[in-house]
Design an enzyme around this catalytic site. Sequence first.
Site, PDB file in Angstrom:
ATOM      1  N   GLY A 205      10.522 -19.664 -15.484  1.00 53.01           N
ATOM      2  CA  GLY A 205      11.238 -18.509 -14.938  1.00 53.01           C
ATOM      3  C   GLY A 205      12.733 -18.719 -15.030  1.00 53.01           C
ATOM      4  O   GLY A 205      13.199 -19.608 -15.755  1.00 53.01           O
ATOM      5  N   ASN A 206      13.513 -17.917 -14.326  1.00 49.67           N
ATOM      6  CA  ASN A 206      14.962 -18.122 -14.279  1.00 49.67           C
ATOM      7  C   ASN A 206      15.487 -17.649 -12.934  1.00 49.67           C
ATOM      8  O   ASN A 206      14.736 -17.112 -12.114  1.00 49.67           O
ATOM      9  CB  ASN A 206      15.655 -17.423 -15.456  1.00 49.67           C
ATOM     10  CG  ASN A 206      15.408 -15.932 -15.441  1.00 49.67           C
ATOM     11  OD1 ASN A 206      15.850 -15.230 -14.551  1.00 49.67           O
ATOM     12  ND2 ASN A 206      14.652 -15.443 -16.437  1.00 49.67           N
TER      13      ASN A 206
END
Length: 398
Positions: A205-206
């Site tokens: 993810g980020n």
Amino acid sequence: MKGKKILIGISGSIAAYKIPILVRLLIKAHAEVRVVMTPAAKDFVSPLVLSTLSKHNVTWQLFEDDAWENHVMLGRWADIMIVTPASANTIAKMANGLCDNLLLATYLSSTCPVFVAPAMDEDMYEHPSHKNNLNKLIEYGNHIIPSSHGELASGLVGMGRMAEPEEIVEQITTFFKKKERLSGKKALITAGPTYENIDPVRFIGNYSSGKMGVAIADALADQGCVVHLILGPSNQKASNALVKTINVRSANEMYEQSISLFEKMDIAVMSAAVADYTPTNTATEKIKKKKSEDLELTLTKTKDILKSLGAIKQDNQLLVGFALESVNEKSYALKKLEEKNADFIVLNSIRDKGAGFGHDTNKVTIFEKNGTETPFSLKPKTEVAQDIVEKIISLLPA
Ligand code: CTP
């Protein structure tokens, strides 16, 4: 203002004496006005005066005799609600979801934009807890009609004086005028991060929070635009009822939703931080720790949503992209503008303090197809969203 349905919520503050004038001004401007009050407000202004001026019963109780006051319908009836004067107590309750009177129940069930005109003494106004509560109301998408500096009920002179009825009417008139600028238009917004599953318990993810994209969705909807918000995993919520949120998780889900909606859209803003790569295979069982020191994960490129929309974009559609960079910001932004066939790119650099992922503020520069470059100062994301919406309106094909 003709035919606009305006719900006024009065709380207990001396400034309530100004509300009959506000009601009169709105009625003269051909608006339809209804009034709810807190029980304390009745000590400051007469319900009889307000019901005579508004030509409707004025209510302040959730229950009267055996009858239940339908606050849900009242909240849905209104085009806008104005809480004025909003006392420190009512603001605190609104900020924390309390619901112990009719005004608060109506506020919580309203689906329309809500304006709040605070009124209180300067020391209360300056108290950090009040400021916190006011910020929460802004975060929830309420519009604050700022108090001014002037004579206060205590006899002191300072901040906290409620805006005059004429100023309130002016702000609402501007709001309705603005709102009409995008009515009949449809927009698609991507926002937030994407999560790419590695196995049932892990993902790539980020740090994107989704704040910028949700603020753009709300700012477009505030202009009357119907907005489809395709939101990756995020706890942000749009506050405007014209925003329809579609929750997705992966880059591919975001792509599928965007492609299926795009044809009917006038505007598309790609603000999501989409994963560029996804695991080639997602393990169906949890991956166990191996003896070797390294674990290799094979990744496959995701579909570029902005680029795909740019390839099928029609002349009557406006496409906006984002670029988050850490070096060579301008040249990368211009490259994205051209390669993805966007009408403009909003650049933010992680080198700028207070800009980018997670912050409540952002500092952007807009690069247009025709070579125009517009830098903006560091400001709250809600204001950046408004700058972006102004640019969209100025470039939207007739
Ligand atoms: N974007 C997209 N789909 C992707 C990747 C990016 O729609 N699969 C969009 C983003 O929403 C943004 C723009 O493309 O509007 C630029 O995204 P960014 O991550 O800055 O650039 P990339 O094209 O992914 O290139 P790089 O990561 O190499 O900078």
